[in-house]
Design a protein around this motif. Sequence first.
Motif, PDB file in Angstrom:
ATOM      1  N   ILE A 214      -2.966  -9.270  -6.357  1.00 29.32           N
ATOM      2  CA  ILE A 214      -2.546  -9.719  -7.682  1.00 29.32           C
ATOM      3  C   ILE A 214      -1.423 -10.745  -7.594  1.00 29.32           C
ATOM      4  CG2 ILE A 214      -1.235  -8.910  -9.699  1.00 29.32           C
ATOM      5  CD1 ILE A 214      -3.173  -6.700 -10.034  1.00 29.32           C
ATOM      6  N   LYS A 215      -0.513 -10.557  -6.642  1.00 26.70           N
ATOM      7  CA  LYS A 215       0.616 -11.489  -6.532  1.00 26.70           C
ATOM      8  C   LYS A 215       0.169 -12.897  -6.152  1.00 26.70           C
ATOM      9  CE  LYS A 215       1.763 -10.490  -1.685  1.00 26.70           C
ATOM     10  NZ  LYS A 215       2.829 -10.030  -0.757  1.00 26.70           N
TER      11      LYS A 215
ATOM     12  N   LEU B 277      -0.885   1.315 -13.687  1.00 26.46           N
ATOM     13  CA  LEU B 277      -0.209   1.656 -12.430  1.00 26.46           C
ATOM     14  C   LEU B 277       1.008   0.773 -12.166  1.00 26.46           C
ATOM     15  CD1 LEU B 277      -3.357   2.251 -10.178  1.00 26.46           C
ATOM     16  CD2 LEU B 277      -1.862   3.972 -11.204  1.00 26.46           C
ATOM     17  N   ARG B 278       1.010  -0.424 -12.747  1.00 31.72           N
ATOM     18  CA  ARG B 278       2.138  -1.366 -12.742  1.00 31.72           C
ATOM     19  C   ARG B 278       2.367  -2.060 -11.404  1.00 31.72           C
ATOM     20  NH1 ARG B 278       7.434   1.047 -15.227  1.00 31.72           N
ATOM     21  NH2 ARG B 278       7.971  -1.175 -15.084  1.00 31.72           N
ATOM     22  N   THR B 279       2.580  -1.304 -10.344  1.00 33.16           N
ATOM     23  CA  THR B 279       2.899  -1.919  -9.051  1.00 33.16           C
ATOM     24  C   THR B 279       2.124  -1.234  -7.938  1.00 33.16           C
ATOM     25  OG1 THR B 279       4.752  -0.404  -8.661  1.00 33.16           O
ATOM     26  CG2 THR B 279       5.240  -2.485  -9.798  1.00 33.16           C
ATOM     27  N   GLY B 280       2.040  -1.925  -6.828  1.00 30.04           N
ATOM     28  CA  GLY B 280       1.458  -1.324  -5.646  1.00 30.04           C
ATOM     29  C   GLY B 280       2.513  -0.571  -4.856  1.00 30.04           C
ATOM     30  N   THR B 281       2.146  -0.179  -3.671  1.00 31.34           N
ATOM     31  CA  THR B 281       3.084   0.497  -2.777  1.00 31.34           C
ATOM     32  C   THR B 281       3.030  -0.194  -1.425  1.00 31.34           C
ATOM     33  OG1 THR B 281       1.368   2.070  -2.111  1.00 31.34           O
ATOM     34  CG2 THR B 281       2.799   2.720  -3.936  1.00 31.34           C
TER      35      THR B 281
ATOM     36  N   GLY C 152      -1.400   5.973  -0.979  1.00 35.52           N
ATOM     37  CA  GLY C 152      -0.537   5.032  -1.682  1.00 35.52           C
ATOM     38  C   GLY C 152      -0.302   5.377  -3.140  1.00 35.52           C
ATOM     39  N   LEU C 153      -1.100   6.309  -3.679  1.00 32.58           N
ATOM     40  CA  LEU C 153      -0.945   6.695  -5.086  1.00 32.58           C
ATOM     41  C   LEU C 153      -0.132   7.983  -5.139  1.00 32.58           C
ATOM     42  CD1 LEU C 153      -2.039   5.585  -7.860  1.00 32.58           C
ATOM     43  CD2 LEU C 153      -3.667   7.461  -7.767  1.00 32.58           C
ATOM     44  N   GLY C 154       1.171   7.852  -5.294  1.00 34.78           N
ATOM     45  CA  GLY C 154       2.056   9.008  -5.273  1.00 34.78           C
ATOM     46  C   GLY C 154       2.007   9.819  -6.551  1.00 34.78           C
ATOM     47  N   PRO C 155       2.789  10.904  -6.608  1.00 36.99           N
ATOM     48  CA  PRO C 155       2.793  11.793  -7.773  1.00 36.99           C
ATOM     49  C   PRO C 155       3.124  11.089  -9.086  1.00 36.99           C
ATOM     50  CG  PRO C 155       3.916  12.825  -5.923  1.00 36.99           C
ATOM     51  CD  PRO C 155       3.646  11.408  -5.516  1.00 36.99           C
TER      52      PRO C 155
ATOM     53  N   SER D 229      -1.773  -2.862  -2.427  1.00 33.49           N
ATOM     54  CA  SER D 229      -1.470  -3.590  -3.657  1.00 33.49           C
ATOM     55  C   SER D 229      -1.953  -2.776  -4.849  1.00 33.49           C
ATOM     56  CB  SER D 229      -2.166  -4.956  -3.650  1.00 33.49           C
ATOM     57  OG  SER D 229      -3.571  -4.788  -3.757  1.00 33.49           O
ATOM     58  N   VAL D 230      -1.468  -3.108  -6.030  1.00 33.16           N
ATOM     59  CA  VAL D 230      -1.902  -2.389  -7.224  1.00 33.16           C
ATOM     60  C   VAL D 230      -3.395  -2.614  -7.460  1.00 33.16           C
ATOM     61  CG1 VAL D 230      -1.361  -4.253  -8.868  1.00 33.16           C
ATOM     62  CG2 VAL D 230      -1.303  -1.868  -9.620  1.00 33.16           C
ATOM     63  N   LYS D 231      -3.892  -3.775  -7.075  1.00 27.45           N
ATOM     64  CA  LYS D 231      -5.328  -4.057  -7.188  1.00 27.45           C
ATOM     65  C   LYS D 231      -6.126  -3.110  -6.293  1.00 27.45           C
ATOM     66  CE  LYS D 231      -8.632  -7.876  -6.463  1.00 27.45           C
ATOM     67  NZ  LYS D 231      -9.160  -7.987  -7.835  1.00 27.45           N
TER      68      LYS D 231
END
Length: 228
Positions: A3-4, A34-38, A73-76, A42-44
């Motif tokens: 996305i960036k 989700l707003r941002t990746g980790t 990468g998808l935390g709590p 990436s968030v995508k």
Amino acid sequence: MKIKDLPKSELPRERLETYGAEFLSNEELLSIILRTGTKGSSVKELSQSVLSLCKDAADLKNLTLNTLESIKGLGPAKAVSLLASIELGKRIFIDTSYKDKIKVRNAAEAYINFGHEIFLKKQEHLLAIYLDTHRQVLAHKIIFKGTVNASLVHCREIFKEAFLESASGIIIMHNHPSGNTHPSSHDDQITKELFMAGKTFGVEIYDHIIVSEYDFFSYVEEGRIAYA
């Protein structure tokens, strides 16, 4: 492409502002939630991972917190935010579709429209469906979970909601986690208590239905209303 790396005009949030949410893909909508990746994702990519678990967008409603948290990468925090968004969407759908359009005239229609909400629960859940004089759904609500019994407190909770919704009748539904829908003596007792309370309060109990994943038992259709 991440996305960036997209031009600003092609970013999901900017596209929503320009064109409206209805023109965005499921992936873009998830990316906004989700707003941002980790680090490392990436968030995508996170959005794609979520969608890979589903056949279509409707399948999102079946995702659980454990399933979402298992995605790398998808935390709590992100899992909870996404699950909350999905739940809100489900409630909006219920309010606009079930509440205004669904009529429940028999046990089969009640089971088809609402049984799925409780029949896979590991504990007993009691759900009340509130109807107007035309058997149109006004609201439905899980009143409590645990062992179903003839507690007066439970009766009060059920009828309190009926008064708030100005309902003329109620269908009571609860699940048997064992899968056996044959009524127990406790089920008979709560049915008797509810029908008696309905006569007292002037709100008819249309039926008491016991459900499992593949079957249901209707007190009305089995001629067991005589217990009341």
